[in-house]
Write an enzyme that holds these catalytic residues in place. Structure first.
Site, PDB file in Angstrom:
ATOM      1  N   ASN A 251       0.874  -1.173   0.000  1.00 37.69           N
ATOM      2  CA  ASN A 251       0.000   0.000   0.000  1.00 37.69           C
ATOM      3  C   ASN A 251       0.909   1.221   0.000  1.00 37.69           C
ATOM      4  OD1 ASN A 251      -1.789   2.055   0.508  1.00 37.69           O
ATOM      5  ND2 ASN A 251      -2.366   1.344   2.568  1.00 37.69           N
TER       6      ASN A 251
ATOM      7  N   LYS B  48       0.149   4.236  -0.318  1.00 32.31           N
ATOM      8  CA  LYS B  48      -0.494   5.425   0.275  1.00 32.31           C
ATOM      9  C   LYS B  48      -0.268   6.649  -0.621  1.00 32.31           C
ATOM     10  CE  LYS B  48      -0.285   3.227   4.734  1.00 32.31           C
ATOM     11  NZ  LYS B  48      -0.205   3.317   6.180  1.00 32.31           N
TER      12      LYS B  48
ATOM     13  N   HIS C  95      -9.610   1.141   4.463  1.00 32.18           N
ATOM     14  CA  HIS C  95      -8.384   1.313   5.247  1.00 32.18           C
ATOM     15  C   HIS C  95      -8.653   2.263   6.415  1.00 32.18           C
ATOM     16  CE1 HIS C  95      -4.346   2.533   6.380  1.00 32.18           C
ATOM     17  NE2 HIS C  95      -3.909   1.439   5.779  1.00 32.18           N
TER      18      HIS C  95
ATOM     19  N   GLU D 125      -7.090   4.641   7.613  1.00 35.74           N
ATOM     20  CA  GLU D 125      -6.851   6.070   7.322  1.00 35.74           C
ATOM     21  C   GLU D 125      -8.041   6.680   6.595  1.00 35.74           C
ATOM     22  OE1 GLU D 125      -3.037   5.535   5.418  1.00 35.74           O
ATOM     23  OE2 GLU D 125      -2.186   4.972   7.357  1.00 35.74           O
TER      24      GLU D 125
ATOM     25  N   GLU E 238      -5.551  -5.028  10.375  1.00 32.79           N
ATOM     26  CA  GLU E 238      -4.523  -4.029  10.639  1.00 32.79           C
ATOM     27  C   GLU E 238      -4.827  -3.278  11.930  1.00 32.79           C
ATOM     28  OE1 GLU E 238      -2.446  -2.766   6.740  1.00 32.79           O
ATOM     29  OE2 GLU E 238      -4.248  -1.560   6.966  1.00 32.79           O
TER      30      GLU E 238
ATOM     31  N   GLY F 132       2.222   2.195  10.783  1.00 34.94           N
ATOM     32  CA  GLY F 132       3.161   3.299  10.644  1.00 34.94           C
ATOM     33  C   GLY F 132       3.849   3.701  11.936  1.00 34.94           C
TER      34      GLY F 132
ATOM     35  N   SER G 150       3.185  -2.192  10.305  1.00 33.17           N
ATOM     36  CA  SER G 150       4.629  -2.261  10.507  1.00 33.17           C
ATOM     37  C   SER G 150       5.244  -3.613  10.134  1.00 33.17           C
ATOM     38  CB  SER G 150       4.992  -1.875  11.945  1.00 33.17           C
ATOM     39  OG  SER G 150       4.576  -0.540  12.222  1.00 33.17           O
TER      40      SER G 150
HETATM   41  P1  PGA Z   1       2.706   0.272   7.645  1.00 29.36           P
HETATM   42  O1  PGA Z   1       1.236   0.486   6.987  1.00 29.36           O
HETATM   43  O2  PGA Z   1       3.240  -1.006   7.077  1.00 29.36           O
HETATM   44  O3  PGA Z   1       3.474   1.484   7.226  1.00 29.36           O
HETATM   45  O4  PGA Z   1       2.491   0.172   9.112  1.00 29.36           O
HETATM   46  C1  PGA Z   1       0.383  -0.597   6.795  1.00 29.36           C
HETATM   47  C2  PGA Z   1      -0.925  -0.142   6.188  1.00 29.36           C
HETATM   48  O5  PGA Z   1      -1.453   0.904   6.602  1.00 29.36           O
HETATM   49  O6  PGA Z   1      -1.473  -0.795   5.282  1.00 29.36           O
END
Ligand code: PGA
Length: 249
Positions: free
Chosen positions: A10, A12, A95, A97, A167, A173, A213
């Site tokens: 992803n 982003k 997601h 976010e 997640e 993140g 992560s």
């Molecule tokens: P990250 O993000 O691996 O940077 O923690 C994962 C995600 O939001 O899909």
């Protein structure tokens, strides 16, 4: 039948089209024949360049979002048919976010899931709890609710081909990965829910990813867990070498 692992990146809101093409070219060389199924999800405006660079490799290309109508007066949105025509095969839906910053709800997630399926796109449905919810001991209950709502009116045949990504919001993140046990416990609980909703056959086929992560150092152990069928990877998917390790985990 053993489920093939899926490494999904992803990206982003990162990479311009030119930068995306460069990353994809590197990935095509390094991870173009990886052991796992591989999916990358760049920003909409990079899809064309990434699809071009992915040609002839096993790397699949997905979008990070879509709207739940066929077309019309929805300024700024992207329709599933547009994605499909480009050659996109997957779409991340719900997601955390998007839920947090863009008002995505369980209801819009469900509408998008159904619309994606109608257009032959494979939804990657995201779910996850906050740190407060985990500390309150309601993680499993919360995740079950999210998945039930996301998959309302999805048939067993359609469910088989879906991807679910667990997640935990506190792990995204932050560098705070869930332990293998924490991640596998929730993925296993999702599979139990799928047995209840659709039966054991569907539960054996559906892929349940862990995200939060995931990196080149922890992916092997995470993916070795009984109910984790791969990862949805943010930060580490932007580095070709790291993502290649993950794609072979
Ligand atoms: P990250 O993000 O691996 O940077 O923690 C994962 C995600 O939001 O899909």
């Amino acid at each position: 039948m053993a489920r093939t692992k899926l490494a999904a990146g992803n990206w982003k809101m990162n990479k311009t089209p030119a930068e995306a093409a460069a990353l994809m070219k590197e990935l095509a060389q390094k991870a173009g024949n990886a052991a796992n199924d591989v999916l990358v999800c760049p920003p909409f405006v990079c899809l064309d360049a990434v699809l071009e660079a992915a040609k002839g490799t096993k790397i699949m290309v997905g979008a990070q979002n879509m709207y739940f109508e066929d077309k019309g007066a929805f300024t700024g949105e992207v329709a599933p048919g547009m994605l499909r025509e480009m050659g996109v095969t997957h779409v991340i839906i719900g997601h955390s976010e998007r839920r947090e910053y863009f008002g995505e709800t369980d209801e819009t997630v469900n509408k998008k899931v159904l619309k994606a399926i109608e257009y032959g796109l494979c939804p990657v449905i995201c779910c996850g709890e906050t740190l407060a919810q985990r500390q309150d001991g309601i993680t499993i209950e919360w995740i079950r609710m999210q998945i039930k709502k996301a998959m309302k009116d999805v048939t067993a045949d359609q469910a088989k081909a879906l991807v679910i990504a667990y997640e935990p919001i506190w792990a995204i993140g932050t560098g705070m990965t869930a332990t293998n046990e924490q991640a596998n416990e929730v993925c296993a609980a999702i599979r139990v829910l799928i047995v209840e909703l659709y039966g054991a056959d569907v539960a054996n086929e559906i892929r349940i990813l862990y995200g939060g992560s995931v990196n080149a150092g922890n992916s092997k152990d995470l993916f070795a867990c009984s109910d984790i069928d791969g990862g949805l990877v943010g930060g580490a998917s932007l580095k070709a070498d790291d993502f290649t390790v993950i794609a072979n985990s």
